[in-house]
Design a protein around this motif. Structure first.
Motif, mmCIF file in Angstrom:
data_model
loop_
_atom_site.group_PDB
_atom_site.id
_atom_site.type_symbol
_atom_site.label_atom_id
_atom_site.label_comp_id
_atom_site.label_asym_id
_atom_site.label_seq_id
_atom_site.Cartn_x
_atom_site.Cartn_y
_atom_site.Cartn_z
ATOM 1 N N GLN A 4 0.855 -1.193 0.000
ATOM 2 C CA GLN A 4 0.000 0.000 0.000
ATOM 3 C C GLN A 4 0.893 1.245 0.000
ATOM 4 O O GLN A 4 1.828 1.345 0.805
ATOM 5 C CB GLN A 4 -0.886 0.017 1.245
ATOM 6 C CG GLN A 4 -1.891 -1.112 1.307
ATOM 7 C CD GLN A 4 -3.021 -0.913 0.323
ATOM 8 O OE1 GLN A 4 -3.695 0.112 0.324
ATOM 9 N NE2 GLN A 4 -3.226 -1.897 -0.533
ATOM 10 N N HIS A 35 -2.533 4.870 -2.922
ATOM 11 C CA HIS A 35 -3.761 4.215 -2.460
ATOM 12 C C HIS A 35 -4.512 5.029 -1.395
ATOM 13 O O HIS A 35 -5.739 5.001 -1.330
ATOM 14 C CB HIS A 35 -3.436 2.830 -1.893
ATOM 15 C CG HIS A 35 -2.758 1.945 -2.874
ATOM 16 N ND1 HIS A 35 -1.395 1.724 -2.872
ATOM 17 C CD2 HIS A 35 -3.248 1.239 -3.917
ATOM 18 C CE1 HIS A 35 -1.072 0.908 -3.859
ATOM 19 N NE2 HIS A 35 -2.180 0.591 -4.517
ATOM 20 N N HIS A 36 -3.774 5.702 -0.534
ATOM 21 C CA HIS A 36 -4.376 6.455 0.576
ATOM 22 C C HIS A 36 -3.669 7.799 0.738
ATOM 23 O O HIS A 36 -2.460 7.896 0.522
ATOM 24 C CB HIS A 36 -4.231 5.709 1.909
ATOM 25 C CG HIS A 36 -4.924 4.392 1.946
ATOM 26 N ND1 HIS A 36 -6.217 4.250 2.398
ATOM 27 C CD2 HIS A 36 -4.514 3.146 1.588
ATOM 28 C CE1 HIS A 36 -6.565 2.979 2.329
ATOM 29 N NE2 HIS A 36 -5.551 2.287 1.832
ATOM 30 N N ALA A 56 -5.795 10.013 -4.835
ATOM 31 C CA ALA A 56 -6.007 8.671 -4.284
ATOM 32 C C ALA A 56 -7.484 8.421 -4.034
ATOM 33 O O ALA A 56 -8.240 9.351 -3.747
ATOM 34 C CB ALA A 56 -5.230 8.523 -2.978
#
Length: 200
Positions: A4, A35-36, A56
């Motif tokens: 991630q 992703h985040h 994201a």
């Protein structure tokens, strides 16, 4: 489990203290790779928040002391892979940026990594087997602590129980400086338990 990629940033203060993110940062922060986003607040504008949402699919932010959106939480806990991550702005910490006070919040939230901001000064440390991260100010916005702030942000790669921490900081000459460290949550907990046992 897939790796991630997590962008950690905050204290942008767009447009009140800074016009925008540095172009060198924007060229790195492109949609489809991250992703985040974990944001410590004080984004400054709807346009800046929309930019983060384009980067994201998962944007987590808390309310900074200058944020007007009262729907934002003061703190948030997010599970990303094997890591439980806490997010606060940091103006609640007295004195600001104090490691012991941050470690107390980290224990209260029971998180592996606590992300905080407010000081506009990038900082990464390990306390009691857990990681503390302050990404600084992504725009280099001045703070009441310092008017000489280098723009910075952090990228985390989370894989299994290991986090690689990449710190991106803009130097005075406009060059980008990147440094890397890592945090292994299981090894840090073992090392901390050994240290406690040695003290007893």
């Amino acid at each position: 489990m897939a790796t991630q990629l997590v962008l950690v940033l905050g204290d942008m203060h767009i447009p009140t203290r800074s016009i925008d993110l540095p172009e060198q940062f924007k060229s790195l922060l492109v949609p489809g790779k991250i992703h985040h986003v974990l944001c410590t607040g004080n984004v400054g504008s709807k346009k800046a928040m929309e930019y983060l949402q384009r980067i994201a699919p998962n944007v987590h932010t808390v309310r900074g002391d200058f944020d007007k959106d009262s729907s934002l939480p003061n703190q948030k806990v997010v599970q990303i892979g094997n890591f439980k991550m806490g997010l606060i702005h940091g103006h609640q910490i007295v004195p600001w940026g104090d490691t012991e006070a941050l470690a107390a919040v980290q224990r209260q939230l029971d998180v592996d990594i606590l992300v905080s901001g407010h000081t506009h000064q990038m900082h990464v440390s390990t306390v009691d087997g857990r990681c503390l991260i302050n990404p600084g100010s992504a725009t280099g916005a001045y703070s009441c602590i310092s008017s000489d702030v280098s723009p910075s942000f952090i990228l985390l790669t989370l894989q299994g129980n290991t986090s690689s921490i990449y710190v991106y900081r803009m130097k005075k000459d406009g060059e980008l400086d990147v440094s890397k460290s890592s945090f292994d949550k299981l090894q840090s907990k073992k090392d901390n338990a050994k240290k406690v046992n040695d003290l007893e």
